[in-house]
Design a protein around this motif. Structure first.
Motif, short mmCIF file in Angstrom:
data_model
loop_
_atom_site.label_atom_id
_atom_site.label_comp_id
_atom_site.label_asym_id
_atom_site.label_seq_id
_atom_site.Cartn_x
_atom_site.Cartn_y
_atom_site.Cartn_z
N TYR A 1 9.24 13.78 -2.20
CA TYR A 1 7.86 13.86 -2.69
C TYR A 1 7.90 13.82 -4.20
O TYR A 1 8.97 13.99 -4.80
CB TYR A 1 7.17 15.14 -2.19
N LEU B 1 5.10 9.12 0.22
CA LEU B 1 4.87 7.85 0.89
C LEU B 1 4.36 8.14 2.30
O LEU B 1 4.71 9.17 2.90
CB LEU B 1 6.15 7.02 0.96
N ARG B 2 3.54 7.27 2.84
CA ARG B 2 2.89 7.51 4.14
C ARG B 2 3.90 7.88 5.23
O ARG B 2 3.66 8.81 5.99
CB ARG B 2 2.07 6.28 4.54
N LYS B 3 5.02 7.17 5.30
CA LYS B 3 5.99 7.46 6.38
C LYS B 3 6.56 8.87 6.22
O LYS B 3 6.77 9.58 7.21
CB LYS B 3 7.09 6.41 6.43
N ASP B 4 6.79 9.31 4.99
CA ASP B 4 7.30 10.65 4.74
C ASP B 4 6.22 11.70 5.00
O ASP B 4 6.49 12.78 5.55
CB ASP B 4 7.82 10.77 3.31
N CYS C 1 0.62 8.37 0.15
CA CYS C 1 0.56 7.18 -0.70
C CYS C 1 0.74 5.96 0.19
O CYS C 1 1.75 5.81 0.87
CB CYS C 1 1.68 7.24 -1.74
N ASP C 2 -0.27 5.12 0.21
CA ASP C 2 -0.26 3.94 1.06
C ASP C 2 -0.05 2.67 0.25
O ASP C 2 -0.49 2.57 -0.90
CB ASP C 2 -1.60 3.81 1.80
N ALA D 1 2.38 1.16 -1.30
CA ALA D 1 3.12 1.07 -2.56
C ALA D 1 4.10 -0.11 -2.46
O ALA D 1 4.75 -0.30 -1.43
CB ALA D 1 3.89 2.35 -2.84
N ARG E 1 5.41 -2.54 -8.24
CA ARG E 1 4.66 -1.32 -8.58
C ARG E 1 4.01 -1.46 -9.95
O ARG E 1 2.90 -0.98 -10.17
CB ARG E 1 5.57 -0.10 -8.51
#
Length: 143
Positions: free
Chosen positions: A33, A61-64, A127-128, A130, A137
């Motif tokens: 994070y 990040l979304r997956k995390d 966060c989607d 990225a 980025r």
């Protein structure tokens, strides 16, 4: 020192308790994070909080983030902390919060759901979309 400054300091100390637990859980689960928004600015510029800041924000990040929401309850000290998950029965928002049990923090908006946990909190944002590369980025940032 006036009561308001003392109260803000006590509130910030409670936020550190939340961040310590969040960090402990993320380390156990091996979930990365980053500090986000004013929290990151305070950490860099003030080596702590922005002096008047009363909240704490982290970004994943979304997956995390999804993994955190699925697995954190197995590790969080649930006697002391409450994970208020996005779009849950008593929290209709798109992000989640980690709350400190036994505390109260009334936000500016007034919830219609009187059963919503009102403890001191830190915000956990997903966060989607990225970009996968540093160059990508940078382009996203400029856009």
């Amino acid at each position: 020192m006036d009561n308001q400054a003392s109260s803000l300091r006590e509130h910030q100390e409670a936020l550190i308790v939340l961040l310590d637990e969040f960090d402990r859980v993320c380390k156990i689960l091996n979930i990365p994070y980053v500090l986000f928004a004013g929290t990151m600015l305070g950490a860099v510029r003030h080596k702590g909080f922005i002096p008047w800041d009363d909240d704490l924000d982290v970004l994943m990040l979304r997956k995390d983030y999804a993994r955190f929401l699925n697995e954190a309850d197995t590790v969080i000290d649930r006697k002391r902390f409450y994970l208020q998950k996005e779009f849950s029965e008593h929290w209709p928002m798109f992000f989640s919060k980690l709350r400190l049990n036994g505390t109260t923090c009334l936000e500016k908006f007034h919830p219609k759901d009187q059963q919503m946990h009102q403890g001191i909190y830190m915000d956990i944002f997903p966060c989607d979309n990225a970009a996968a590369t540093d160059f990508g980025r940078r382009i996203q940032f400029l856009a």
